[in-house]
Every structure is written in C-alpha cells, then in structure tokens.
Design an enzyme around this catalytic site. Structure first.
Site, PDB file in Angstrom:
ATOM      1  N   GLY A   1       0.784  -1.230   0.000  1.00  0.00           N
ATOM      2  CA  GLY A   1       0.000   0.000   0.000  1.00  0.00           C
ATOM      3  C   GLY A   1       0.814   1.278   0.000  1.00  0.00           C
ATOM      4  O   GLY A   1       0.259   2.359  -0.185  1.00  0.00           O
ATOM      5  N   ALA A   2       2.127   1.176   0.164  1.00  0.00           N
ATOM      6  CA  ALA A   2       2.949   2.390   0.209  1.00  0.00           C
ATOM      7  C   ALA A   2       2.901   3.134  -1.128  1.00  0.00           C
ATOM      8  O   ALA A   2       2.780   4.364  -1.156  1.00  0.00           O
ATOM      9  CB  ALA A   2       4.388   2.044   0.567  1.00  0.00           C
ATOM     10  N   GLY A   3       2.991   2.404  -2.216  1.00  0.00           N
ATOM     11  CA  GLY A   3       2.924   3.042  -3.534  1.00  0.00           C
ATOM     12  C   GLY A   3       1.576   3.686  -3.785  1.00  0.00           C
ATOM     13  O   GLY A   3       1.489   4.780  -4.343  1.00  0.00           O
ATOM     14  N   ASP A   4       0.510   3.014  -3.359  1.00  0.00           N
ATOM     15  CA  ASP A   4      -0.832   3.581  -3.511  1.00  0.00           C
ATOM     16  C   ASP A   4      -0.971   4.856  -2.688  1.00  0.00           C
ATOM     17  O   ASP A   4      -1.542   5.845  -3.155  1.00  0.00           O
ATOM     18  CB  ASP A   4      -1.886   2.573  -3.077  1.00  0.00           C
ATOM     19  CG  ASP A   4      -1.926   1.342  -3.972  1.00  0.00           C
ATOM     20  OD1 ASP A   4      -1.545   1.448  -5.150  1.00  0.00           O
ATOM     21  OD2 ASP A   4      -2.332   0.280  -3.480  1.00  0.00           O
TER      22      ASP A   4
END
Length: 114
Positions: free
Chosen positions: A59-62
């Site tokens: 979820g870091a990229g999102d």
C-alpha cells in the site's frame, strides 16, 4: 505523470527517455532511498525518504500516488506534492495491510511537522 519504481524506470528506458517521449513528470520511487522527481522545468530533484519503522510495504505506492495526485489537483507544485506524498508513503509502511495503512490527512501533517 508517471510514477515507476527503480526497476520499472530502467525497463522503460530511463527518466530522460520518458521525458523525451513527452511524459511531463517522472517520479521514480526508490523505497528507503526516497524519490527522484523530474520537475516541469527539466530539473531532477532527489528527495529523501522519511525514516520510519517498517511493518509492511503493501500500500505504500498507492498512498504515495494517491496523495501526490490529490496535492497536484489541489494546485500544489510538484515538489511540495511529492514531499507530502513521501510522508503519506512513510506512514503507510508503519501499518500492516493495504487499506488500513492509508494515512489520514492529520497524520501526514503531524509527521511532516516533525
């Protein structure tokens, strides 16, 4: 705007190639090393990551992409939008799971205020 990671940008021919192809902004995410941001004036800026205790990178990229887009839509410049998105990405890796890790506005404000 395109936001590849280090591996993806090399497959796509590099930052310069993407800019020559007409991409306006290239943000290369580099995990704990931060990002490289191409500005609309042609400059490349390396922005550091914010050190945090990593629990889960899901979820870091999102979190980064969504917050970067939201800040641009709110008329922030590329660099300040990227700095905000780095904060959101940093907070995201401190919580397990994709959806639970997406930070709230106030948490990003608090982190960046330092």
């Amino acid at each position: 705007v395109i936001i590849p990671n280090e591996h993806e940008v090399s497959i796509l021919g590099g930052i310069e190639h993407l800019l020559e192809c007409g991409v306006g902004t290239v943000n290369v995410t580099r995990g704990a090393a931060g990002i490289t941001l191409s500005l609309s004036n042609g400059d490349l800026v390396d922005l550091p990551a914010i050190p945090v205790d990593v629990v889960d990178t899901t979820g870091a990229g999102d979190a980064f992409c969504g917050n970067f887009a939201a800040r641009l839509a709110a008329a922030h410049d590329e660099e300040s939008a990227a700095r905000w998105a780095i904060g959101a990405g940093a907070l995201a890796v401190t919580v397990a799971g994709a959806v639970p890790s997406l930070p709230h506005h106030d948490a990003v404000v608090e982190l960046l205020a330092g």
